[in-house]
Design a protein around this motif. Structure first.
Motif, PDB file in Angstrom:
ATOM      1  N   ILE A 149      -4.275   2.899  -7.632  1.00  0.00           N
ATOM      2  CA  ILE A 149      -4.738   1.509  -7.732  1.00  0.00           C
ATOM      3  C   ILE A 149      -4.277   0.693  -6.539  1.00  0.00           C
ATOM      4  CG2 ILE A 149      -4.437  -0.646  -9.021  1.00  0.00           C
ATOM      5  CD1 ILE A 149      -4.478   1.038 -11.585  1.00  0.00           C
ATOM      6  N   PHE A 150      -3.014   0.850  -6.152  1.00  0.00           N
ATOM      7  CA  PHE A 150      -2.480   0.030  -5.065  1.00  0.00           C
ATOM      8  C   PHE A 150      -2.820   0.594  -3.686  1.00  0.00           C
ATOM      9  CE2 PHE A 150       0.380  -1.352  -8.517  1.00  0.00           C
ATOM     10  CZ  PHE A 150       0.205  -2.715  -8.393  1.00  0.00           C
ATOM     11  N   TYR A 151      -3.088   1.898  -3.593  1.00  0.00           N
ATOM     12  CA  TYR A 151      -3.400   2.483  -2.290  1.00  0.00           C
ATOM     13  C   TYR A 151      -4.884   2.407  -1.959  1.00  0.00           C
ATOM     14  CZ  TYR A 151      -3.756   5.911   1.467  1.00  0.00           C
ATOM     15  OH  TYR A 151      -4.014   6.542   2.652  1.00  0.00           O
ATOM     16  N   PRO A 153      -7.233   0.052  -2.011  1.00  0.00           N
ATOM     17  CA  PRO A 153      -7.788  -1.010  -1.147  1.00  0.00           C
ATOM     18  C   PRO A 153      -7.629  -0.747   0.342  1.00  0.00           C
ATOM     19  CG  PRO A 153      -6.585  -1.982  -2.973  1.00  0.00           C
ATOM     20  CD  PRO A 153      -6.324  -0.505  -3.020  1.00  0.00           C
ATOM     21  N   SER A 154      -6.608   0.004   0.742  1.00  0.00           N
ATOM     22  CA  SER A 154      -6.418   0.276   2.166  1.00  0.00           C
ATOM     23  C   SER A 154      -7.458   1.253   2.693  1.00  0.00           C
ATOM     24  CB  SER A 154      -5.011   0.846   2.417  1.00  0.00           C
ATOM     25  OG  SER A 154      -4.872   2.118   1.804  1.00  0.00           O
ATOM     26  N   MET A 155      -8.155   1.961   1.809  1.00  0.00           N
ATOM     27  CA  MET A 155      -9.169   2.931   2.231  1.00  0.00           C
ATOM     28  C   MET A 155     -10.586   2.403   2.061  1.00  0.00           C
ATOM     29  SD  MET A 155      -7.682   6.497   0.670  1.00  0.00           S
ATOM     30  CE  MET A 155      -7.912   5.933  -1.019  1.00  0.00           C
ATOM     31  N   ALA A 156     -10.796   1.462   1.141  1.00  0.00           N
ATOM     32  CA  ALA A 156     -12.141   1.018   0.792  1.00  0.00           C
ATOM     33  C   ALA A 156     -12.613  -0.092   1.723  1.00  0.00           C
ATOM     34  CB  ALA A 156     -12.169   0.542  -0.662  1.00  0.00           C
ATOM     35  N   SER A 157     -13.728   0.135   2.416  1.00  0.00           N
ATOM     36  CA  SER A 157     -14.290  -0.901   3.290  1.00  0.00           C
ATOM     37  C   SER A 157     -15.038  -1.965   2.492  1.00  0.00           C
ATOM     38  CB  SER A 157     -15.241  -0.256   4.306  1.00  0.00           C
ATOM     39  OG  SER A 157     -16.287   0.440   3.638  1.00  0.00           O
ATOM     40  N   GLY A 158     -15.473  -1.631   1.274  1.00  0.00           N
ATOM     41  CA  GLY A 158     -16.206  -2.583   0.462  1.00  0.00           C
ATOM     42  C   GLY A 158     -15.342  -3.674  -0.138  1.00  0.00           C
ATOM     43  N   VAL A 159     -14.018  -3.590   0.079  1.00  0.00           N
ATOM     44  CA  VAL A 159     -13.133  -4.598  -0.486  1.00  0.00           C
ATOM     45  C   VAL A 159     -13.416  -5.970   0.113  1.00  0.00           C
ATOM     46  CG1 VAL A 159     -11.298  -4.270   1.228  1.00  0.00           C
ATOM     47  CG2 VAL A 159     -10.720  -5.075  -1.060  1.00  0.00           C
ATOM     48  N   TYR A 160     -13.939  -6.031   1.338  1.00  0.00           N
ATOM     49  CA  TYR A 160     -14.213  -7.322   1.968  1.00  0.00           C
ATOM     50  C   TYR A 160     -15.356  -8.040   1.261  1.00  0.00           C
ATOM     51  CZ  TYR A 160     -11.470  -5.000   5.533  1.00  0.00           C
ATOM     52  OH  TYR A 160     -10.479  -4.315   6.190  1.00  0.00           O
ATOM     53  N   ALA A 161     -16.343  -7.290   0.780  1.00  0.00           N
ATOM     54  CA  ALA A 161     -17.450  -7.899   0.044  1.00  0.00           C
ATOM     55  C   ALA A 161     -16.945  -8.544  -1.244  1.00  0.00           C
ATOM     56  CB  ALA A 161     -18.519  -6.851  -0.263  1.00  0.00           C
ATOM     57  N   VAL A 162     -15.969  -7.904  -1.883  1.00  0.00           N
ATOM     58  CA  VAL A 162     -15.396  -8.475  -3.113  1.00  0.00           C
ATOM     59  C   VAL A 162     -14.681  -9.784  -2.808  1.00  0.00           C
ATOM     60  CG1 VAL A 162     -13.758  -8.077  -4.977  1.00  0.00           C
ATOM     61  CG2 VAL A 162     -15.163  -6.189  -4.140  1.00  0.00           C
ATOM     62  N   TRP A 163     -13.883  -9.807  -1.727  1.00  0.00           N
ATOM     63  CA  TRP A 163     -13.158 -11.030  -1.374  1.00  0.00           C
ATOM     64  C   TRP A 163     -14.100 -12.126  -0.888  1.00  0.00           C
ATOM     65  CZ3 TRP A 163      -8.411 -12.150  -2.791  1.00  0.00           C
ATOM     66  CH2 TRP A 163      -7.531 -11.101  -3.104  1.00  0.00           C
ATOM     67  N   LEU A 207      -2.509  -8.811   2.994  1.00  0.00           N
ATOM     68  CA  LEU A 207      -1.445  -8.325   2.117  1.00  0.00           C
ATOM     69  C   LEU A 207      -2.004  -7.341   1.086  1.00  0.00           C
ATOM     70  CD1 LEU A 207       0.628 -11.584   1.459  1.00  0.00           C
ATOM     71  CD2 LEU A 207       1.390  -9.566   2.693  1.00  0.00           C
ATOM     72  N   TRP A 208      -3.200  -7.638   0.589  1.00  0.00           N
ATOM     73  CA  TRP A 208      -3.791  -6.781  -0.433  1.00  0.00           C
ATOM     74  C   TRP A 208      -4.136  -5.396   0.107  1.00  0.00           C
ATOM     75  CZ3 TRP A 208      -4.134  -6.031  -5.348  1.00  0.00           C
ATOM     76  CH2 TRP A 208      -5.142  -5.238  -5.887  1.00  0.00           C
ATOM     77  N   VAL A 209      -4.622  -5.331   1.358  1.00  0.00           N
ATOM     78  CA  VAL A 209      -5.055  -4.045   1.910  1.00  0.00           C
ATOM     79  C   VAL A 209      -3.953  -3.351   2.699  1.00  0.00           C
ATOM     80  CG1 VAL A 209      -7.433  -4.873   2.072  1.00  0.00           C
ATOM     81  CG2 VAL A 209      -5.940  -5.057   4.059  1.00  0.00           C
ATOM     82  N   SER A 210      -2.752  -3.925   2.729  1.00  0.00           N
ATOM     83  CA  SER A 210      -1.680  -3.354   3.557  1.00  0.00           C
ATOM     84  C   SER A 210      -0.862  -2.289   2.846  1.00  0.00           C
ATOM     85  CB  SER A 210      -0.738  -4.471   4.040  1.00  0.00           C
ATOM     86  OG  SER A 210      -0.102  -5.101   2.939  1.00  0.00           O
ATOM     87  N   MET A 211      -1.172  -1.993   1.588  1.00  0.00           N
ATOM     88  CA  MET A 211      -0.442  -0.949   0.864  1.00  0.00           C
ATOM     89  C   MET A 211      -0.983   0.421   1.260  1.00  0.00           C
ATOM     90  SD  MET A 211       1.688  -2.684  -0.946  1.00  0.00           S
ATOM     91  CE  MET A 211       1.890  -4.375  -1.499  1.00  0.00           C
ATOM     92  N   GLY A 212      -0.705   0.819   2.479  1.00  0.00           N
ATOM     93  CA  GLY A 212      -1.250   2.057   2.982  1.00  0.00           C
ATOM     94  C   GLY A 212      -0.215   3.144   3.130  1.00  0.00           C
ATOM     95  N   ALA A 213      -0.074   3.661   4.365  1.00  0.00           N
ATOM     96  CA  ALA A 213       0.818   4.790   4.614  1.00  0.00           C
ATOM     97  C   ALA A 213       2.270   4.440   4.325  1.00  0.00           C
ATOM     98  CB  ALA A 213       0.662   5.261   6.063  1.00  0.00           C
TER      99      ALA A 213
END
Length: 335
Positions: A149-151, A153-163, A207-213
């Motif tokens: 769940i937390f990782y 957003p860092s991979m999904a490009s469609g998250v920008y459309a949601v925001w 901050l939302w998409v920074s939960m990556g590596a």
């Protein structure tokens, strides 16, 4: 004993080449130790050749697409290199001079980048650590679910459309609709075009998409802690979870903390894609115009690669200094 000591001193003083012989001997010992270290290194490589073969594709790609461009950016930054004109013309430090003395947008981008780095870097780092800590206390199935769940957003490009839907500038946007229903505002707020709101919104999404590596590294760090350490700590007098965190967990996670810190620094200082996808390029009044956005502008829009390389070199130096500072702070946990 005194006579023998005096005879040794006399023999050394009578031998003018004594110090040279000692230096030569020390040099030979140093060479032997270096050769021994090389032999030991090659022995380890041969013993773990399967691991190095698995790392080889990544290392080749990393060298070709990261190391070589970074090394090339300095000489290219000293040239007037327009992609439409060839060959590049050497101009010395002229690009760097123009950056700091004639380019007001670059100076503005430094301010925006620092704001990004101050807010997204430490906050994202702390959030990654706390979330990894909380997830580590869950059952195995829940660990996998919440990590995804937390990782994700860092991979999904469609998250920008949601925001963009959340911060839409009309009354149908989720944020505007909620604020108007609660009576906080009477008209729709232009979240993505008003320069007063652009930067806070972009920081929130970053901050939302920074939960990556870095987040995954901390999750792995918690998993690799020997549970017997906590039992030994309880015997030694550790009584609560906070003391376990300070005296056992953090010291045992040195490499993971260091890797996550480096990744957060890189992510904070190279923030660009989120702003361009969310508020467009260029943003209103350059409100979300970072150093990386400035490099993108000159490199991929204007094709002035010399000037873009100078921008990237300045960013690289700043990131390197920050990494050195973090290494000193976290170095005590690396042993």
């Amino acid at each position: 004993m005194t006579r023998s000591g005096e005879s040794v001193k006399t023999s050394v003083s009578n031998n003018p080449h004594g110090k040279e012989d000692d230096c030569l001997e020390a040099h030979q010992i140093g060479l032997k130790s270096k050769k021994e270290r090389r032999r030991r290194l090659w022995r380890q490589v041969r013993q773990n050749r399967d691991v190095y073969l698995m790392m080889l594709p990544f290392m080749v790609l990393f060298f070709v697409f990261t190391v070589i461009p970074v090394v090339m950016s300095l000489p290219i930054g000293l040239t007037d290199f327009d992609m439409a004109k060839f060959p590049p013309k050497f101009v010395g430090l002229s690009n760097f001079y123009n950056l700091f003395l004639n380019d007001s947008i670059f100076i503005h981008s430094i301010r925006v980048t620092l704001i990004f780095a101050v807010f997204t870097g430490p906050i994202s780092y702390i959030l990654s650590f706390l979330l990894a800590w909380l997830i580590n206390e869950m059952r195995p199935v829940l660990r996998v679910i919440f990590t995804l769940i937390f990782y994700a957003p860092s991979m999904a490009s469609g998250v920008y459309a949601v925001w963009q839907l959340i911060f839409s500038g009309d009354s149908y946007g989720i944020a505007n609709s909620a604020l108007m229903n609660l009576g906080i505002t009477t008209s729709a707020i232009q979240w993505l075009t008003d320069s007063n709101y652009i930067l806070p919104v972009v920081i929130l999404v970053q901050l939302w998409v920074s939960m990556g590596a870095g987040f995954l590294a901390m999750r792995a760090g918690f998993q690799n802690i020997d549970r017997s350490m906590y039992e030994a700590g309880a015997i030694e007098g550790i009584r609560n979870r906070f003391q376990e965190l300070i005296y056992i967990t953090i010291p045992c996670m040195g490499p993971s903390l260091m890797f996550a810190a480096v990744m957060q620094i890189v992510s904070a200082f190279t923030a660009d894609i989120v702003a361009r996808n969310l508020v467009g390029f260029p943003s209103t009044d350059y409100a979300a115009h970072t150093i990386m956005t400035h490099a993108f502008d000159y490199g991929w829009v204007r094709f002035e690669m010399g000037y873009a390389s100078a921008i990237c070199m300045v960013l690289f130096v700043v990131m390197y200094l920050c990494n050195r500072l973090i290494s000193k702070v976290l170095g005590k946990y690396m042993d």
